[in-house]
Design a protein around this motif. Structure first.
Motif, mmCIF file in Angstrom:
data_model
loop_
_atom_site.group_PDB
_atom_site.id
_atom_site.type_symbol
_atom_site.label_atom_id
_atom_site.label_comp_id
_atom_site.label_asym_id
_atom_site.label_seq_id
_atom_site.Cartn_x
_atom_site.Cartn_y
_atom_site.Cartn_z
ATOM 1 N N ILE A 53 14.512 -10.255 97.279
ATOM 2 C CA ILE A 53 14.965 -10.550 95.920
ATOM 3 C C ILE A 53 13.813 -10.238 94.964
ATOM 4 C CG2 ILE A 53 15.760 -12.368 94.349
ATOM 5 C CD1 ILE A 53 17.805 -11.697 96.473
ATOM 6 N N SER A 54 14.112 -9.547 93.894
ATOM 7 C CA SER A 54 13.086 -9.178 92.916
ATOM 8 C C SER A 54 12.653 -10.402 92.101
ATOM 9 C CB SER A 54 13.626 -8.105 91.970
ATOM 10 O OG SER A 54 12.769 -7.961 90.857
ATOM 11 N N CYS A 55 11.415 -10.829 92.307
ATOM 12 C CA CYS A 55 10.886 -11.979 91.565
ATOM 13 C C CYS A 55 10.837 -11.694 90.077
ATOM 14 C CB CYS A 55 9.489 -12.330 92.060
ATOM 15 S SG CYS A 55 9.437 -12.795 93.772
ATOM 16 N N SER A 56 10.362 -10.512 89.712
ATOM 17 C CA SER A 56 10.260 -10.185 88.289
ATOM 18 C C SER A 56 11.643 -10.105 87.665
ATOM 19 C CB SER A 56 9.488 -8.886 88.083
ATOM 20 O OG SER A 56 10.145 -7.807 88.712
ATOM 21 N N LYS A 106 12.793 -13.712 87.102
ATOM 22 C CA LYS A 106 12.066 -14.320 85.979
ATOM 23 C C LYS A 106 12.547 -13.772 84.643
ATOM 24 C CE LYS A 106 7.882 -15.435 88.539
ATOM 25 N NZ LYS A 106 6.450 -15.151 88.688
ATOM 26 N N ASN A 107 12.808 -12.466 84.574
ATOM 27 C CA ASN A 107 13.330 -11.881 83.340
ATOM 28 C C ASN A 107 14.709 -12.440 83.006
ATOM 29 O OD1 ASN A 107 11.064 -10.305 82.919
ATOM 30 N ND2 ASN A 107 11.919 -8.523 83.982
ATOM 31 N N ARG A 108 15.559 -12.569 84.016
ATOM 32 C CA ARG A 108 16.899 -13.124 83.807
ATOM 33 C C ARG A 108 16.795 -14.568 83.328
ATOM 34 N NH1 ARG A 108 20.633 -10.826 82.191
ATOM 35 N NH2 ARG A 108 21.124 -12.592 80.954
ATOM 36 N N LEU A 109 15.892 -15.336 83.926
ATOM 37 C CA LEU A 109 15.698 -16.728 83.538
ATOM 38 C C LEU A 109 15.241 -16.817 82.083
ATOM 39 C CD1 LEU A 109 15.542 -19.742 84.211
ATOM 40 C CD2 LEU A 109 13.251 -19.330 85.124
ATOM 41 N N ARG A 110 14.273 -15.996 81.708
ATOM 42 C CA ARG A 110 13.808 -15.987 80.312
ATOM 43 C C ARG A 110 14.952 -15.699 79.340
ATOM 44 N NH1 ARG A 110 9.924 -12.387 81.940
ATOM 45 N NH2 ARG A 110 8.224 -13.503 82.883
ATOM 46 N N GLU A 111 15.786 -14.739 79.697
ATOM 47 C CA GLU A 111 16.907 -14.369 78.831
ATOM 48 C C GLU A 111 17.929 -15.509 78.724
ATOM 49 O OE1 GLU A 111 19.413 -12.177 76.319
ATOM 50 O OE2 GLU A 111 17.273 -12.112 76.752
ATOM 51 N N GLU A 112 18.231 -16.160 79.826
ATOM 52 C CA GLU A 112 19.196 -17.265 79.808
ATOM 53 C C GLU A 112 18.657 -18.439 78.989
ATOM 54 O OE1 GLU A 112 22.202 -17.006 80.606
ATOM 55 O OE2 GLU A 112 22.141 -15.206 81.839
ATOM 56 N N ILE A 113 17.378 -18.711 79.093
ATOM 57 C CA ILE A 113 16.767 -19.795 78.312
ATOM 58 C C ILE A 113 16.782 -19.431 76.826
ATOM 59 C CG2 ILE A 113 14.581 -20.982 77.836
ATOM 60 C CD1 ILE A 113 14.081 -20.757 80.935
ATOM 61 N N ARG A 114 16.500 -18.174 76.511
ATOM 62 C CA ARG A 114 16.539 -17.736 75.116
ATOM 63 C C ARG A 114 17.937 -17.922 74.530
ATOM 64 N NH1 ARG A 114 18.299 -13.959 72.116
ATOM 65 N NH2 ARG A 114 19.216 -12.769 73.809
ATOM 66 N N GLY A 123 17.523 -26.210 70.361
ATOM 67 C CA GLY A 123 16.362 -25.503 69.829
ATOM 68 C C GLY A 123 15.041 -26.143 70.212
ATOM 69 N N THR A 124 15.036 -27.461 70.432
ATOM 70 C CA THR A 124 13.798 -28.163 70.802
ATOM 71 C C THR A 124 13.692 -28.409 72.312
ATOM 72 O OG1 THR A 124 14.840 -30.319 70.436
ATOM 73 C CG2 THR A 124 13.675 -29.327 68.567
ATOM 74 N N LEU A 125 14.590 -27.812 73.066
ATOM 75 C CA LEU A 125 14.554 -27.949 74.524
ATOM 76 C C LEU A 125 13.253 -27.362 75.060
ATOM 77 C CD1 LEU A 125 16.399 -28.712 77.001
ATOM 78 C CD2 LEU A 125 16.976 -26.287 77.084
ATOM 79 N N ARG A 126 12.600 -28.096 75.933
ATOM 80 C CA ARG A 126 11.389 -27.593 76.592
ATOM 81 C C ARG A 126 11.757 -27.152 77.996
ATOM 82 N NH1 ARG A 126 6.614 -32.001 75.566
ATOM 83 N NH2 ARG A 126 6.466 -31.779 73.309
ATOM 84 N N VAL A 127 11.264 -25.998 78.383
ATOM 85 C CA VAL A 127 11.529 -25.480 79.715
ATOM 86 C C VAL A 127 10.207 -25.023 80.319
ATOM 87 C CG1 VAL A 127 12.805 -23.800 81.097
ATOM 88 C CG2 VAL A 127 13.822 -24.709 78.997
ATOM 89 N N LYS A 128 9.927 -25.525 81.507
ATOM 90 C CA LYS A 128 8.707 -25.150 82.223
ATOM 91 C C LYS A 128 9.126 -24.710 83.612
ATOM 92 C CE LYS A 128 4.434 -27.017 84.040
ATOM 93 N NZ LYS A 128 3.648 -28.220 84.299
ATOM 94 N N SER A 129 8.564 -23.628 84.088
ATOM 95 C CA SER A 129 8.869 -23.193 85.449
ATOM 96 C C SER A 129 7.575 -23.000 86.211
ATOM 97 C CB SER A 129 9.693 -21.906 85.442
ATOM 98 O OG SER A 129 8.993 -20.875 84.822
ATOM 99 N N GLU A 130 7.626 -23.297 87.488
ATOM 100 C CA GLU A 130 6.447 -23.117 88.333
ATOM 101 C C GLU A 130 6.878 -22.752 89.737
ATOM 102 O OE1 GLU A 130 5.297 -27.598 89.600
ATOM 103 O OE2 GLU A 130 4.939 -27.105 87.495
ATOM 104 N N VAL A 131 6.083 -21.929 90.367
ATOM 105 C CA VAL A 131 6.349 -21.500 91.731
ATOM 106 C C VAL A 131 5.846 -22.570 92.684
ATOM 107 C CG1 VAL A 131 5.839 -19.770 93.486
ATOM 108 C CG2 VAL A 131 6.217 -19.076 91.105
ATOM 109 N N MET A 132 6.697 -22.921 93.646
ATOM 110 C CA MET A 132 6.339 -23.926 94.642
ATOM 111 C C MET A 132 6.256 -23.246 96.004
ATOM 112 S SD MET A 132 9.264 -26.495 93.416
ATOM 113 C CE MET A 132 8.887 -27.897 92.420
ATOM 114 N N ASN A 133 5.273 -23.583 96.792
ATOM 115 C CA ASN A 133 5.123 -23.016 98.131
ATOM 116 C C ASN A 133 6.068 -23.711 99.100
ATOM 117 O OD1 ASN A 133 3.080 -21.309 97.296
ATOM 118 N ND2 ASN A 133 1.492 -22.805 97.715
#
Length: 102
Positions: free
Chosen positions: A47-50, A53-61, A70-80
């Motif tokens: 699966i293409s990680c990039s 991530k691009n799809r996620l950015r677009e959906e959040i936008r 508009g004031t929603l905070r979104v944080k993402s982090e990679v977990m091992n």
């Protein structure tokens, strides 16, 4: 917040299927007045990680264009994790203000 998390999950499931887990309430569900929910994306090799991530950015936008989020905070982090290429944890938080009017 639950509505925003559900909408994001549904949109991501349309492309990633069962790789999307949640939304769920994390162990620490509120920090400094911000209520929190979490989504997990489990991505296996191939699966293409990039791309994800691009799809996620677009959906959040798209989601944040709505006035109420508009004031929603979104944080993402990679977990091992074992057995997956990686797990992307997405934490959504929103300050819930209670009006003083009776």
């Amino acid at each position: 917040l639950r509505n925003a998390a559900n909408r994001l999950a549904v949109r991501l499931r349309g492309q990633l299927g069962k790789r999307v887990c949640g939304p769920a309430v994390p162990e620490i569900s509120k920090i400094g007045g911000y209520h929190r929910l979490i989504l997990l994306l489990k991505l296996e090799n191939g699966i293409s990680c990039s791309g994800v991530k691009n799809r996620l950015r677009e959906e959040i936008r798209i989601l944040k264009q709505e006035k109420q989020w508009g004031t929603l905070r979104v944080k993402s982090e990679v977990m091992n994790t074992k057995g997956c290429k990686f797990v992307l944890g997405i934490i959504l938080s929103h300050l819930l203000r209670i009006s003083a009017s009776a």
